[in-house]
Scaffold this motif. Structure first.
Motif, PDB file in Angstrom:
ATOM      1  N   SER A 108       0.841  -1.200   0.000  1.00 15.41           N
ATOM      2  CA  SER A 108       0.000   0.000   0.000  1.00 15.41           C
ATOM      3  C   SER A 108       0.875   1.248   0.000  1.00 15.41           C
ATOM      4  O   SER A 108       2.052   1.202   0.364  1.00 15.41           O
ATOM      5  N   SER A 109       0.291   2.361  -0.412  1.00 12.14           N
ATOM      6  CA  SER A 109       1.034   3.624  -0.442  1.00 12.14           C
ATOM      7  C   SER A 109       1.613   4.004   0.912  1.00 12.14           C
ATOM      8  O   SER A 109       2.778   4.386   0.995  1.00 12.14           O
ATOM      9  N   PRO A 110       0.825   3.913   2.019  1.00 14.25           N
ATOM     10  CA  PRO A 110       1.427   4.256   3.311  1.00 14.25           C
ATOM     11  C   PRO A 110       2.619   3.363   3.660  1.00 14.25           C
ATOM     12  O   PRO A 110       3.607   3.828   4.222  1.00 14.25           O
ATOM     13  N   PHE A 111       2.547   2.103   3.294  1.00 17.92           N
ATOM     14  CA  PHE A 111       3.673   1.207   3.553  1.00 17.92           C
ATOM     15  C   PHE A 111       4.895   1.686   2.780  1.00 17.92           C
ATOM     16  O   PHE A 111       5.995   1.798   3.322  1.00 17.92           O
ATOM     17  N   LEU A 112       4.700   1.997   1.504  1.00 14.71           N
ATOM     18  CA  LEU A 112       5.822   2.438   0.675  1.00 14.71           C
ATOM     19  C   LEU A 112       6.384   3.783   1.154  1.00 14.71           C
ATOM     20  O   LEU A 112       7.584   4.005   1.103  1.00 14.71           O
ATOM     21  N   MET A 113       5.507   4.692   1.610  1.00 12.44           N
ATOM     22  CA  MET A 113       5.956   6.010   2.047  1.00 12.44           C
ATOM     23  C   MET A 113       6.556   6.001   3.446  1.00 12.44           C
ATOM     24  O   MET A 113       7.440   6.799   3.742  1.00 12.44           O
ATOM     25  N   ASN A 114       6.066   5.103   4.317  1.00  8.66           N
ATOM     26  CA  ASN A 114       6.414   5.186   5.736  1.00  8.66           C
ATOM     27  C   ASN A 114       7.413   4.141   6.221  1.00  8.66           C
ATOM     28  O   ASN A 114       8.016   4.325   7.274  1.00  8.66           O
ATOM     29  N   ALA A 115       7.576   3.047   5.506  1.00  5.73           N
ATOM     30  CA  ALA A 115       8.508   2.000   5.951  1.00  5.73           C
ATOM     31  C   ALA A 115       9.914   2.585   6.055  1.00  5.73           C
ATOM     32  O   ALA A 115      10.399   3.260   5.148  1.00  5.73           O
ATOM     33  N   GLY A 116      10.519   2.376   7.211  1.00  4.71           N
ATOM     34  CA  GLY A 116      11.873   2.861   7.425  1.00  4.71           C
ATOM     35  C   GLY A 116      11.960   4.312   7.842  1.00  4.71           C
ATOM     36  O   GLY A 116      13.048   4.858   7.960  1.00  4.71           O
ATOM     37  N   THR A 117      10.804   4.959   8.062  1.00  8.36           N
ATOM     38  CA  THR A 117      10.805   6.358   8.496  1.00  8.36           C
ATOM     39  C   THR A 117      10.353   6.439   9.950  1.00  8.36           C
ATOM     40  O   THR A 117      10.061   5.420  10.580  1.00  8.36           O
ATOM     41  N   GLN A 118      10.243   7.631  10.463  1.00  5.17           N
ATOM     42  CA  GLN A 118       9.770   7.819  11.834  1.00  5.17           C
ATOM     43  C   GLN A 118       8.243   7.804  11.914  1.00  5.17           C
ATOM     44  O   GLN A 118       7.688   7.963  12.988  1.00  5.17           O
ATOM     45  N   THR A 119       7.570   7.609  10.795  1.00  6.04           N
ATOM     46  CA  THR A 119       6.120   7.466  10.779  1.00  6.04           C
ATOM     47  C   THR A 119       5.813   5.977  10.692  1.00  6.04           C
ATOM     48  O   THR A 119       5.892   5.387   9.617  1.00  6.04           O
ATOM     49  N   PRO A 120       5.452   5.353  11.812  1.00  2.54           N
ATOM     50  CA  PRO A 120       5.345   3.887  11.827  1.00  2.54           C
ATOM     51  C   PRO A 120       4.074   3.308  11.221  1.00  2.54           C
ATOM     52  O   PRO A 120       3.931   2.105  11.127  1.00  2.54           O
ATOM     53  N   MET A 121       3.134   4.128  10.775  1.00  2.00           N
ATOM     54  CA  MET A 121       1.870   3.616  10.266  1.00  2.00           C
ATOM     55  C   MET A 121       2.054   3.048   8.866  1.00  2.00           C
ATOM     56  O   MET A 121       2.448   3.749   7.949  1.00  2.00           O
ATOM     57  N   LEU A 122       1.780   1.750   8.711  1.00  2.00           N
ATOM     58  CA  LEU A 122       1.989   1.076   7.434  1.00  2.00           C
ATOM     59  C   LEU A 122       0.688   0.606   6.785  1.00  2.00           C
ATOM     60  O   LEU A 122       0.713   0.099   5.677  1.00  2.00           O
ATOM     61  N   SER A 123      -0.431   0.768   7.458  1.00  2.00           N
ATOM     62  CA  SER A 123      -1.720   0.342   6.918  1.00  2.00           C
ATOM     63  C   SER A 123      -2.312   1.434   6.044  1.00  2.00           C
ATOM     64  O   SER A 123      -2.020   2.616   6.203  1.00  2.00           O
ATOM     65  N   ALA A 124      -3.186   1.029   5.126  1.00  2.00           N
ATOM     66  CA  ALA A 124      -3.730   1.978   4.161  1.00  2.00           C
ATOM     67  C   ALA A 124      -5.129   2.473   4.505  1.00  2.00           C
ATOM     68  O   ALA A 124      -5.449   3.623   4.296  1.00  2.00           O
ATOM     69  N   CYS A 125      -5.990   1.615   5.014  1.00  2.00           N
ATOM     70  CA  CYS A 125      -7.404   1.952   5.135  1.00  2.00           C
ATOM     71  C   CYS A 125      -7.909   1.743   6.558  1.00  2.00           C
ATOM     72  O   CYS A 125      -7.622   0.718   7.177  1.00  2.00           O
ATOM     73  N   PHE A 126      -8.693   2.711   7.026  1.00  2.00           N
ATOM     74  CA  PHE A 126      -9.259   2.656   8.364  1.00  2.00           C
ATOM     75  C   PHE A 126     -10.727   3.028   8.299  1.00  2.00           C
ATOM     76  O   PHE A 126     -11.084   4.055   7.708  1.00  2.00           O
ATOM     77  N   VAL A 127     -11.576   2.212   8.906  1.00  2.00           N
ATOM     78  CA  VAL A 127     -12.992   2.537   9.031  1.00  2.00           C
ATOM     79  C   VAL A 127     -13.171   3.138  10.412  1.00  2.00           C
ATOM     80  O   VAL A 127     -12.848   2.507  11.418  1.00  2.00           O
ATOM     81  N   LEU A 128     -13.668   4.379  10.454  1.00  3.62           N
ATOM     82  CA  LEU A 128     -13.824   5.093  11.718  1.00  3.62           C
ATOM     83  C   LEU A 128     -15.302   5.261  12.031  1.00  3.62           C
ATOM     84  O   LEU A 128     -16.069   5.744  11.200  1.00  3.62           O
ATOM     85  N   GLY A 129     -15.700   4.843  13.227  1.00  4.46           N
ATOM     86  CA  GLY A 129     -17.096   4.913  13.637  1.00  4.46           C
ATOM     87  C   GLY A 129     -17.519   6.321  14.014  1.00  4.46           C
ATOM     88  O   GLY A 129     -16.726   7.108  14.527  1.00  4.46           O
ATOM     89  N   ILE A 130     -18.780   6.625  13.737  1.00  6.04           N
ATOM     90  CA  ILE A 130     -19.360   7.921  14.104  1.00  6.04           C
ATOM     91  C   ILE A 130     -20.715   7.655  14.750  1.00  6.04           C
ATOM     92  O   ILE A 130     -21.603   7.068  14.137  1.00  6.04           O
ATOM     93  N   GLU A 131     -20.860   8.115  15.986  1.00  6.79           N
ATOM     94  CA  GLU A 131     -22.146   8.044  16.684  1.00  6.79           C
ATOM     95  C   GLU A 131     -22.812   9.416  16.610  1.00  6.79           C
ATOM     96  O   GLU A 131     -22.162  10.424  16.317  1.00  6.79           O
ATOM     97  N   ASP A 132     -24.091   9.466  16.912  1.00 11.12           N
ATOM     98  CA  ASP A 132     -24.860  10.701  16.809  1.00 11.12           C
ATOM     99  C   ASP A 132     -24.721  11.544  18.082  1.00 11.12           C
ATOM    100  O   ASP A 132     -25.677  11.751  18.828  1.00 11.12           O
ATOM    101  N   GLU A 133     -23.510  11.991  18.326  1.00 12.35           N
ATOM    102  CA  GLU A 133     -23.238  12.899  19.437  1.00 12.35           C
ATOM    103  C   GLU A 133     -21.982  13.690  19.096  1.00 12.35           C
ATOM    104  O   GLU A 133     -21.099  13.195  18.386  1.00 12.35           O
ATOM    105  N   MET A 134     -21.910  14.899  19.565  1.00 11.87           N
ATOM    106  CA  MET A 134     -20.819  15.800  19.193  1.00 11.87           C
ATOM    107  C   MET A 134     -19.445  15.240  19.576  1.00 11.87           C
ATOM    108  O   MET A 134     -18.483  15.386  18.812  1.00 11.87           O
TER     109      MET A 134
END
Length: 168
Positions: free
Chosen positions: A18-44
């Motif tokens: 994935s792009s994040p893996f290619l951009m971040n591997a070996g750097t100080q940004t350890p995130m190597l995954s590409a996609c995240f599903v983030l939950g949203i509840e009906d509250e601020m």
């Protein structure tokens, strides 16, 4: 030995990281995954907490997906204040703006998927949202269609629109 085989197959084109893996591997940004599903509840707290989480994912080069179906429909009453809800598309605009501001890993704009259930009262506005090419430029928009809906279509039955409290 396994690492060697792993890296040996990459230039042969059998697979691609994935792009994040290619951009971040070996750097100080350890995130190597590409996609995240983030939950949203009906509250601020949830809506803006998820916005923060999205910004942190985008900062590291990842993409995000959001199901907006739990957000109450535009014009519905807010019980705690007596005010009127602005609906899922108003928050989608906010998330789209965040994506313009926070570039993925400082290298490209953020990628997002926004989804809304077919039985949400704001579904027609959601479907029409991309007609204006200047809006939601950082989003792919998808309609969530559950199996029961397809059954209703096949049977020629009507289906009810439900506000967030009635969504299963």
């Amino acid at each position: 030995q396994l690492a060697f085989k792993y890296f040996q197959t990459l230039p042969q084109g059998y697979w691609m990281c994935s792009s994040p893996f290619l951009m971040n591997a070996g750097t100080q940004t350890p995130m190597l995954s590409a996609c995240f599903v983030l939950g949203i509840e009906d509250e601020m707290t949830s809506i803006f907490g998820t916005l923060y989480d999205a910004a942190m994912v985008h900062k590291s080069g990842g993409g995000t997906g959001f199901d907006l179906s739990k957000l109450r429909s535009k014009g519905s009453t807010i019980g705690t204040t007596g005010g009127v809800a602005s609906g899922p598309l108003s928050f989608l605009r906010l998330y789209d703006l965040e994506s313009d501001v926070v570039k993925q890993g400082g290298r490209r704009r953020a990628a997002n998927m926004g989804a809304l259930r077919i039985d949400h009262p704001d579904i027609l506005e959601f479907i029409d949202a991309k007609r204006d090419k200047s809006k939601f430029t950082n989003f792919n928009l998808s309609v969530i269609i559950p199996n029961w809906f397809m059954g209703a279509v096949e049977s020629g039955l009507n289906y009810p629109l439900k506000d967030h409290k009635g969504i299963e």
